[in-house]
Design a protein around this motif. Structure first.
Motif, mmCIF file in Angstrom:
data_model
loop_
_atom_site.group_PDB
_atom_site.id
_atom_site.type_symbol
_atom_site.label_atom_id
_atom_site.label_comp_id
_atom_site.label_asym_id
_atom_site.label_seq_id
_atom_site.Cartn_x
_atom_site.Cartn_y
_atom_site.Cartn_z
ATOM 1 N N LEU A 6 0.837 -1.190 0.000
ATOM 2 C CA LEU A 6 0.000 0.000 0.000
ATOM 3 C C LEU A 6 0.880 1.253 0.000
ATOM 4 O O LEU A 6 0.639 2.194 -0.755
ATOM 5 N N ASP A 7 1.923 1.235 0.807
ATOM 6 C CA ASP A 7 2.868 2.358 0.853
ATOM 7 C C ASP A 7 3.567 2.547 -0.490
ATOM 8 O O ASP A 7 3.761 3.677 -0.944
ATOM 9 N N ALA A 8 3.938 1.450 -1.138
ATOM 10 C CA ALA A 8 4.614 1.529 -2.440
ATOM 11 C C ALA A 8 3.693 2.164 -3.485
ATOM 12 O O ALA A 8 4.126 3.022 -4.263
ATOM 13 N N LEU A 9 2.429 1.765 -3.500
ATOM 14 C CA LEU A 9 1.475 2.357 -4.439
ATOM 15 C C LEU A 9 1.293 3.846 -4.160
ATOM 16 O O LEU A 9 1.185 4.655 -5.084
ATOM 17 N N GLN A 10 1.271 4.190 -2.902
ATOM 18 C CA GLN A 10 1.104 5.597 -2.539
ATOM 19 C C GLN A 10 2.322 6.421 -2.966
ATOM 20 O O GLN A 10 2.184 7.505 -3.517
ATOM 21 N N LEU A 11 3.506 5.892 -2.751
ATOM 22 C CA LEU A 11 4.718 6.618 -3.124
ATOM 23 C C LEU A 11 4.863 6.774 -4.637
ATOM 24 O O LEU A 11 5.326 7.807 -5.122
ATOM 25 N N GLU A 12 4.483 5.755 -5.383
ATOM 26 C CA GLU A 12 4.586 5.824 -6.845
ATOM 27 C C GLU A 12 3.545 6.757 -7.449
ATOM 28 O O GLU A 12 3.739 7.282 -8.536
#
Length: 90
Positions: free
Chosen positions: A34-40
């Motif tokens: 979820l964090d990776a999707l948010q950062l991208e």
């Protein structure tokens, strides 16, 4: 924050508040995706998320489906084997 010779890039993100009971129900590591999707800040394929996370594809799929069941991410595609399918934040 990123600075090059000709530009400056600043990314400001917000903290997503997920209820404790939802976090407890998610598999360990799902929040990382979820964090990776948010950062991208863009929809990504399962393969892109797998590469970015360093996790096994089956683990990534299991985590993404759990996030989807809890209404945190959305899958868009024509079929389960659609090479153009994408995951995004909901």
């Amino acid at each position: 924050y990123e600075q090059t010779a000709s530009s400056v890039r600043l990314v400001l993100s917000h903290a997503r508040r997920i209820p404790d009971e939802t976090q407890a129900a998610l598999p360990t590591g799902a929040i990382r995706l979820l964090d990776a999707l948010q950062l991208e800040s863009r929809p990504m394929s399962t393969g892109q998320i797998t590469e970015l996370s360093g996790l096994a594809r089956t683990t990534v799929i299991r985590h993404l489906n759990a996030l989807k069941e809890h209404g945190l991410v959305e899958w868009t595609g024509d079929s389960p084997k659609d090479p153009h399918a994408r995951w995004s934040l909901q």
